[in-house]
Design a protein around this motif. Structure first.
Motif, PDB file in Angstrom:
ATOM      1  N   VAL A 273       2.376  -6.130  -6.588  1.00 42.97           N
ATOM      2  CA  VAL A 273       3.578  -6.244  -7.413  1.00 42.97           C
ATOM      3  C   VAL A 273       4.139  -4.853  -7.669  1.00 42.97           C
ATOM      4  N   GLY A 274       5.375  -4.813  -8.134  1.00 41.96           N
ATOM      5  CA  GLY A 274       6.003  -3.546  -8.511  1.00 41.96           C
ATOM      6  C   GLY A 274       7.276  -3.811  -9.288  1.00 41.96           C
TER       7      GLY A 274
ATOM      8  N   GLY B  91       7.609   1.708 -11.266  1.00 43.20           N
ATOM      9  CA  GLY B  91       6.414   1.571 -12.079  1.00 43.20           C
ATOM     10  C   GLY B  91       5.749   0.239 -11.819  1.00 43.20           C
ATOM     11  N   ALA B  92       4.609   0.037 -12.489  1.00 40.49           N
ATOM     12  CA  ALA B  92       3.848  -1.210 -12.376  1.00 40.49           C
ATOM     13  C   ALA B  92       3.516  -1.531 -10.921  1.00 40.49           C
ATOM     14  N   ILE B  93       3.245  -0.514 -10.120  1.00 43.10           N
ATOM     15  CA  ILE B  93       2.852  -0.741  -8.731  1.00 43.10           C
ATOM     16  C   ILE B  93       1.363  -1.066  -8.712  1.00 43.10           C
TER      17      ILE B  93
ATOM     18  N   GLY C 285       1.388  -1.599  -1.164  1.00 44.62           N
ATOM     19  CA  GLY C 285       2.001  -0.810  -2.228  1.00 44.62           C
ATOM     20  C   GLY C 285       3.207  -0.035  -1.732  1.00 44.62           C
ATOM     21  N   THR C 286       3.068   0.558  -0.556  1.00 47.91           N
ATOM     22  CA  THR C 286       4.187   1.283   0.036  1.00 47.91           C
ATOM     23  C   THR C 286       5.338   0.345   0.372  1.00 47.91           C
ATOM     24  N   ALA C 287       5.008  -0.848   0.875  1.00 48.33           N
ATOM     25  CA  ALA C 287       6.049  -1.823   1.217  1.00 48.33           C
ATOM     26  C   ALA C 287       6.808  -2.277  -0.021  1.00 48.33           C
ATOM     27  N   VAL C 288       6.099  -2.514  -1.111  1.00 50.36           N
ATOM     28  CA  VAL C 288       6.745  -2.905  -2.365  1.00 50.36           C
ATOM     29  C   VAL C 288       7.749  -1.838  -2.793  1.00 50.36           C
ATOM     30  N   MET C 289       7.335  -0.579  -2.751  1.00 50.39           N
ATOM     31  CA  MET C 289       8.226   0.500  -3.162  1.00 50.39           C
ATOM     32  C   MET C 289       9.409   0.630  -2.213  1.00 50.39           C
TER      33      MET C 289
END
Length: 327
Positions: free
Chosen positions: A247-248, A260-262, A274-278
């Motif tokens: 999530v992010g 935030g909230a990654i 995590g990188t994909a979410v960002m």
């Protein structure tokens, strides 16, 4: 395109009516498919109000690539300005001015939403200002914290905090050009990310700072949904009812996008989620006109610092959360 594409960027054509000669009139929209249920479809474009219409009016639709963010220099902002932007992007449930300072409380949910934003002059001597701070937080059953940094905080504040026996937790304020961030991520991971305007139960189940009793949970919902333009990203679990893998959150405020909230579930790590979410959040922020990214990370969190180094983030400045002793 079907209902499983909710949360992805799409292009849709709908029947908007008929001309005087009875010819059909069509309208196109590109944006995030925010909903598709029995009430119809809703697409959130890059600007303006969401577009909602009955499913029977859908003529054509397809998933389209992420917005192609263009390279641009970082927006201009000094450390004090960046801290004000960050405060707007994570707004406390309760806020009260103390001169130019802002007292913030949110039932204890995160230090940022439960500390004094000590920028400028509090309008009284520092010892009196800090006495008022301690009383204000004590009345709410919260520890007294002061977000202090240079430049921005008044001269002599750190010395007065030292005299009172404060302890400090340093936080790095990091920035990066948004375009580079939007162009990262493994294609397979990028396809799994879904965007929404709200943090539902699944998103909250992975966010490690959620929970802590009804008052804290209510405050958390208000804080995470606050801000000028907020988006939540989720990588769904492997099957129906399964918790998300990542999530992010991103909040867009003019030229700046705050991240935030990654969070990535333990069994989903080392897959680039995590990188994909960002990256997906960054592409949406670029679509809304942002060109700079910021985030805040605890200085001692070396793993996160290293990750953000690899994504192009550099440290703009450091500020401290000063915890005042009780009494």
């Amino acid at each position: 395109m079907d209902r499983s594409d909710v949360g992805r960027r799409v292009s849709v054509r709908r029947l908007a009516g008929f001309a005087d000669d009875n010819r059909p009139v069509f309208r196109d929209a590109i944006g995030v498919l925010a909903a598709w249920d029995d009430d119809g479809l809703t697409v959130v474009p890059r600007a303006g109000d969401p577009v909602s219409f009955d499913e029977r009016l859908l003529v054509a639709g397809k998933v389209v690539p992420l917005f192609p963010a263009r390279r641009a220099p970082l927006p201009t902002a000094d450390p004090a300005g960046l801290r004000r932007i960050a405060a707007r992007g994570w707004p406390a449930v309760e806020q009260e001015p103390l001169g130019a300072w802002t007292l913030r409380a949110s039932a204890g949910f995160t230090r940022r939403a439960n500390s004094v934003l000590a920028l400028g002059d509090p309008g009284r001597p520092l010892d009196e200002a800090l006495a008022a701070v301690r009383a204000w937080y004590a009345a709410r059953g919260l520890p007294a914290r002061v977000e202090v940094g240079t430049p921005g905080s008044p001269e002599g504040l750190r010395e007065e905090l030292d005299r009172l026996g404060a302890t400090y937790a340093p936080t790095l304020f990091r920035v990066a050009p948004l375009a580079g961030l939007a162009r990262t991520g493994l294609p397979a991971a990028l396809r799994e990310v879904r965007l929404s305007r709200t943090a539902g139960p699944a998103w909250l189940s992975l966010y490690r700072r959620a929970g802590g009793g009804p008052a804290v949970e209510e405050a958390a919902l208000r804080v995470v949904h606050g801000g000028p333009s907020v988006w939540f990203a989720t990588v769904p679990g492997a099957g129906p009812g399964q918790p998300p893998l990542a999530v992010g959150r991103c909040v867009i405020d003019g030229p700046w996008a705050g991240f935030g909230a990654i969070e990535v579930a333990p069994h989903g790590r080392r897959a680039g989620l995590g990188t994909a979410v960002m990256a997906v959040l960054a592409a949406r922020a670029a679509e809304e006109g942002a060109s700079g990214a910021y985030l805040q990370v605890e200085a001692e969190n070396t793993g996160a610092v290293a990750l953000y180094d690899g994504l192009g983030f550099t440290t703009s400045h450091t500020y401290q959360y000063a915890l005042l002793p009780q009494g």
